[in-house]
Design a protein around this motif. Structure first.
Motif, PDB file in Angstrom:
ATOM      1  N   SER A 104      83.351  68.720  11.653  1.00  0.00           N
ATOM      2  CA  SER A 104      82.349  67.716  11.984  1.00  0.00           C
ATOM      3  C   SER A 104      82.472  67.337  13.453  1.00  0.00           C
ATOM      4  O   SER A 104      83.490  67.609  14.100  1.00  0.00           O
ATOM      5  N   ILE A 105      81.437  66.707  13.972  1.00  0.00           N
ATOM      6  CA  ILE A 105      81.426  66.205  15.341  1.00  0.00           C
ATOM      7  C   ILE A 105      81.182  64.700  15.283  1.00  0.00           C
ATOM      8  O   ILE A 105      80.183  64.247  14.727  1.00  0.00           O
ATOM      9  N   THR A 106      82.113  63.937  15.845  1.00  0.00           N
ATOM     10  CA  THR A 106      81.986  62.485  15.890  1.00  0.00           C
ATOM     11  C   THR A 106      81.574  62.068  17.298  1.00  0.00           C
ATOM     12  O   THR A 106      82.247  62.401  18.271  1.00  0.00           O
ATOM     13  N   ARG A 107      80.468  61.357  17.396  1.00  0.00           N
ATOM     14  CA  ARG A 107      79.976  60.883  18.699  1.00  0.00           C
ATOM     15  C   ARG A 107      80.476  59.457  18.947  1.00  0.00           C
ATOM     16  O   ARG A 107      80.375  58.599  18.082  1.00  0.00           O
ATOM     17  N   GLN A 131      75.665  62.929  10.986  1.00  0.00           N
ATOM     18  CA  GLN A 131      76.118  63.882  11.987  1.00  0.00           C
ATOM     19  C   GLN A 131      74.985  64.041  12.992  1.00  0.00           C
ATOM     20  O   GLN A 131      73.963  64.648  12.694  1.00  0.00           O
ATOM     21  N   THR A 132      75.175  63.474  14.164  1.00  0.00           N
ATOM     22  CA  THR A 132      74.070  63.460  15.124  1.00  0.00           C
ATOM     23  C   THR A 132      74.118  64.605  16.114  1.00  0.00           C
ATOM     24  O   THR A 132      73.186  64.784  16.890  1.00  0.00           O
ATOM     25  N   VAL A 702      70.418  79.961  14.770  1.00  0.00           N
ATOM     26  CA  VAL A 702      69.828  79.050  15.745  1.00  0.00           C
ATOM     27  C   VAL A 702      69.662  77.697  15.067  1.00  0.00           C
ATOM     28  O   VAL A 702      69.151  77.609  13.944  1.00  0.00           O
ATOM     29  N   GLY A 703      70.090  76.619  15.736  1.00  0.00           N
ATOM     30  CA  GLY A 703      69.957  75.293  15.163  1.00  0.00           C
ATOM     31  C   GLY A 703      69.630  74.258  16.219  1.00  0.00           C
ATOM     32  O   GLY A 703      70.041  74.378  17.382  1.00  0.00           O
ATOM     33  N   LEU A 704      68.854  73.251  15.825  1.00  0.00           N
ATOM     34  CA  LEU A 704      68.484  72.151  16.715  1.00  0.00           C
ATOM     35  C   LEU A 704      68.760  70.839  15.997  1.00  0.00           C
ATOM     36  O   LEU A 704      68.486  70.700  14.801  1.00  0.00           O
ATOM     37  N   ALA A 705      69.309  69.874  16.735  1.00  0.00           N
ATOM     38  CA  ALA A 705      69.499  68.528  16.203  1.00  0.00           C
ATOM     39  C   ALA A 705      69.052  67.535  17.268  1.00  0.00           C
ATOM     40  O   ALA A 705      69.616  67.503  18.376  1.00  0.00           O
ATOM     41  N   TYR A 706      68.023  66.763  16.951  1.00  0.00           N
ATOM     42  CA  TYR A 706      67.532  65.762  17.905  1.00  0.00           C
ATOM     43  C   TYR A 706      67.843  64.376  17.352  1.00  0.00           C
ATOM     44  O   TYR A 706      67.405  64.009  16.252  1.00  0.00           O
ATOM     45  N   ARG A 707      68.624  63.625  18.101  1.00  0.00           N
ATOM     46  CA  ARG A 707      69.054  62.293  17.689  1.00  0.00           C
ATOM     47  C   ARG A 707      68.046  61.271  18.176  1.00  0.00           C
ATOM     48  O   ARG A 707      68.034  60.895  19.348  1.00  0.00           O
TER      49      ARG A 707
END
Length: 758
Positions: A104-107, A131-132, A702-707
């Motif tokens: 995981s990625i923690t911001r 998960q942002t 390919v992946g995109l995540a827009y917060r």
């Protein structure tokens, strides 16, 4: 003991490898922290010094924010961290209680205030809802849910997969003989259940023979968290065609912590079985599950341990209905039959023109002596009627011992080493319906009658080294071994030869001892009831080496590495290794006359006239089928943050699954056109059985995540996943039937060498 000694030696070797050769692993065992530093106006702050410190162990890492005000700390051990940000002209900003889980990625957002560096602003991190900074669809089951949510009997963490969107309700499958860990089966987003990958701290733990269930299930109290990815996989997650789950075992810290527990489930919490015969008391059904955990420091700030033990003891009075002949039938009296019982030694060979036994009574001198020997010990009916007229009970036991142990060693802030070991030891006893005469198992859920025992070991040894704040490497090796032994009672007696005098039944191997199988239509089986109580032995193992390197440059986090897996299956299972005899009603019925009934069936048995005779033989010297399989999987990935709110993941995997082999040659294939079994690797038949496995499979990701904000994230992605487990291929373009599991490739692409027919 030999297995334990070999595993102990392997642990030492793997740890030495992790220390001396820390050369390349996959993200699945670790997490990441992304620290975004801004000032009060919202402007980015490049060049800020950022230090993260694991609260429980004081392990620290340092870095500097890039031009976008971002500092990325990849591949860090899961745990609770504090984040400290410093830069001249601003107050120090400290965030505590930052939770990091595996994969995981923690911001962490740090807003600096103008002031002296000696001043500090301290905040406590809130609970991360989303998960942002990742595009994959991931669900985490943390320790709080594992401890507080109700988990059904057995307290298997996989029951909580029902809370994960897209996963079907997990269900218990297979007998305790072949699935002693009681791994559950489920599917994800409509994919085949064989395509799921279950890992324990990165080590693949799927059962090799039954890949849709886990070979090892850790105790619930030993688990820190479970991460589940169901779609839009990043490139560093491979060897999975459905969902991917990774189980993180708890670690020791600078403080001692432990627990004791006991759970009891018994017949007082169950209703009386609906079909229990009148007058029978509610049967005993008890499960005790108990154990404890302990973790703490061996050397403060440097060396830590965690251990867990769980015992699960099942005790129950099992019940089963069966069908046995009446006393009149045993004496040759079939006068209750609504149709005649015909003498098979009259009339024509095709069954026409037969005459019935007078009064439907078979003279005693016509009884087969072997059958008389068998039915002498067959219990009489204890219930009314002709069907389900025998009610059997017996004490069923199933005991399991689970041990999970883990050691973490941080000699420096640059080098971390960990080793984890899980062990399942079990034994069961399931009585046969007819006692010393064999028959079906009384507890049908256990499937096998007789006794069983075995050991499953799973191990992960890992190491990581930080060369610089922007470059690190990590590596681990995983081992899973499965030893299973299940056999019926009286295996050491050649009962088919010595008691019944039937030539060709037993021998020459011990595993062909005991009773033959007598399958009497409309009645419960006698002797060794086929696969229900044939001997079953597994000695399977899997070795895995996984590695990767991570390089952070500006707004890019580059990662590359791969997996190399070696699998071995060594198994023995014969449905009728001591011989099988099938009896139906045809021999005592009239061709063109009334259909045979259960009276005809037992009359045929009483006369010793089988309608089918067979014996299973494994055509290998030691009676085991032995297969070997390789899996090669490599990836490259760029996780790019072009803006503060947008994360782009670009990657590719390469998977190669060569054709499996036996230990001495290739597999086998039945050619339906020539009615021949092709022995691959002998004569003109190629070792790969003529299948073109191709040069490998390329999987773009390919992946995109827009917060949008901390509570709204828009995700999207595209990728190809390949199921690494061999599918059961039924036919090929040349209509050739495969009798073994082929390595991964869609059935439509499996073409014999030379291509399909014109």
């Amino acid at each position: 003991m030999k297995r334990a000694l070999r595993l102990a030696i392997l642990v030492v070797l793997v740890l030495a490898t992790a220390v001396l050769v820390p050369s390349l692993e996959a993200q699945v065992r670790y997490g990441s922290i992304v620290v975004a530093v801004t000032d009060r106006s919202g402007g980015t702050v490049p060049g800020a010094d950022v230090t993260i410190t694991q609260t429980e162990t004081t392990l620290a890492r340092s870095g500097v924010t890039n031009d976008g005000g971002i500092a990325t700390f990849a591949s860090i051990p899961p745990g609770i961290y504090s984040v400290r940000v410093n830069i001249s002209g601003f107050k120090e900003f400290v965030t505590t209680g930052v939770a990091v889980s595996e994969d995981s990625i923690t911001r962490v957002g740090s807003v600096l205030e103008v002031g002296q560096v000696t001043d500090a602003v301290t905040v406590s991190a809130g609970i991360a809802v989303l998960q942002t900074d990742r595009a994959d669809v991931r669900t985490e089951i943390p320790a709080a849910q594992l401890q507080n949510l109700p988990v059904p009997v057995g307290r298997n963490y996989q029951n909580l997969f029902v809370t994960v969107p897209g996963i079907s309700p997990p269900e218990n499958m297979h007998s305790v003989a072949v699935n002693p860990a009681r791994g559950l089966a489920f599917s994800s987003n409509g994919t085949t259940r064989n395509a799921n990958a279950i890992r324990i701290e990165g080590a693949i733990s799927n059962n090799l023979w039954l890949p849709h269930v886990a070979a090892y299930v850790p105790a619930l109290e030993a688990i820190e968290s479970v991460g589940v990815t169901t779609s839009t996989f990043d490139a560093d997650e491979g060897l999975s065609g459905g969902m991917s789950a990774n189980v993180l075992i708890k670690s020791g810290t600078n403080e001692f912590h432990g627990s004791l527990f006991e759970y009891l489930f018994n017949e007082a919490l169950k209703s009386k079985p609906y079909f229990l015969p009148s007058g029978e008391d509610k049967p005993d059904a008890r499960q005790n599950q108990f154990g404890g955990t302990l973790g703490g420091p061996i050397v403060r700030n440097t060396l830590f341990f965690f251990g867990s033990y769980q015992g699960t003891f099942d005790r129950q009075i099992a019940q089963r209905f069966g069908t046995v002949p009446t006393a009149a039938m045993r004496n040759g009296d079939f006068s209750a039959s609504p149709t005649p019982i015909y003498d098979p030694f009259t009339g024509a060979a095709n069954g026409s023109g037969r005459t019935a036994f007078p009064g439907n009574i078979i003279p005693r001198e016509r009884f087969d002596p072997i059958v008389q020997t068998l039915i002498a010990d067959l219990p009489p009916p204890n219930q009314p009627g002709l069907a389900n007229n025998y009610f059997a009970t017996g004490e069923y036991t199933f005991d399991r011992h689970n041990v999970d142990a883990k050691v973490n060693y941080n000699p420096t802030n640059r080098l971390t080493i960990a080793a984890r070991l899980g062990w399942l030891g079990y034994n069961f006893k399931n009585p046969a319906m007819f006692g010393t005469l064999g028959g079906l198992p009384i507890n049908s859920s256990a499937a096998k009658a007789g006794t069983g025992l075995g050991d499953t070991y799973t191990f992960t040894g890992s190491g990581s080294y930080v060369f610089s704040p922007n470059f690190l490497i990590d590596t681990y090796a995983g081992v899973t071994t499965i030893e299973v032994l299940s056999e019926p009672d009286r295996m050491d007696e050649n009962l088919g030869l010595s008691v019944l005098g039937i030539p060709g039944t037993n021998g020459p191997d011990r595993l062909a001892g005991g009773w033959p199988h007598f399958d009497i239509t409309d009645y419960s089986n006698i002797g060794y009831a086929g696969s229900s109580n044939s001997p079953y032995i597994d000695d399977n193992w899997q070795l895995q080496y996984t590695a990767n390197a991570t390089w952070t440059r500006g707004t890019h986090t580059l990662k590359f590495g791969g997996d190399i897996v070696r699998q071995a299956m060594n198994r023995h299972e014969l449905g009728n290794g001591s011989g099988s005899f099938t009896f139906a009603g045809g021999p005592t019925a009239l061709s063109g006359g009334p259909s045979p009934n259960q009276f005809n069936t037992f009359a045929s048995f009483l006369l010793g006239l089988p309608t089918g005779i067979s014996k299973s033989v494994i055509p290998f010297e030691d009676g085991f089928t032995r297969s070997r399989n390789w899996q090669f999987s490599f990836f490259a990935k760029d996780q790019w943050q072009p803006t503060r709110n947008l994360t782009v993941s670009l990657g590719v995997r390469y998977d190669y699954f060569p054709m499996g082999t036996r230990t001495t040659r290739g597999m086998e294939r039945y050619d339906i056109e020539t009615n021949q079994m092709l022995i691959c690797g002998l004569g003109a038949v190629p070792t790969d059985c003529g299948y073109d496995m191709g040069a490998g499979n390329v999987s773009p990701r390919v992946g995109l995540a827009y917060r949008v904000n901390d509570r709204v994230v828009v995700r999207g992605g595209y990728g190809i996943n390949y199921d690494p487990y061999p599918p059961r291929v039924r036919s090929q373009p040349r209509r050739e039937l495969s009798l073994f599991d082929l390595p991964q490739r869609p059935a439509s692409e499996l073409v014999p060498a030379g291509g399909p027919p014109a």
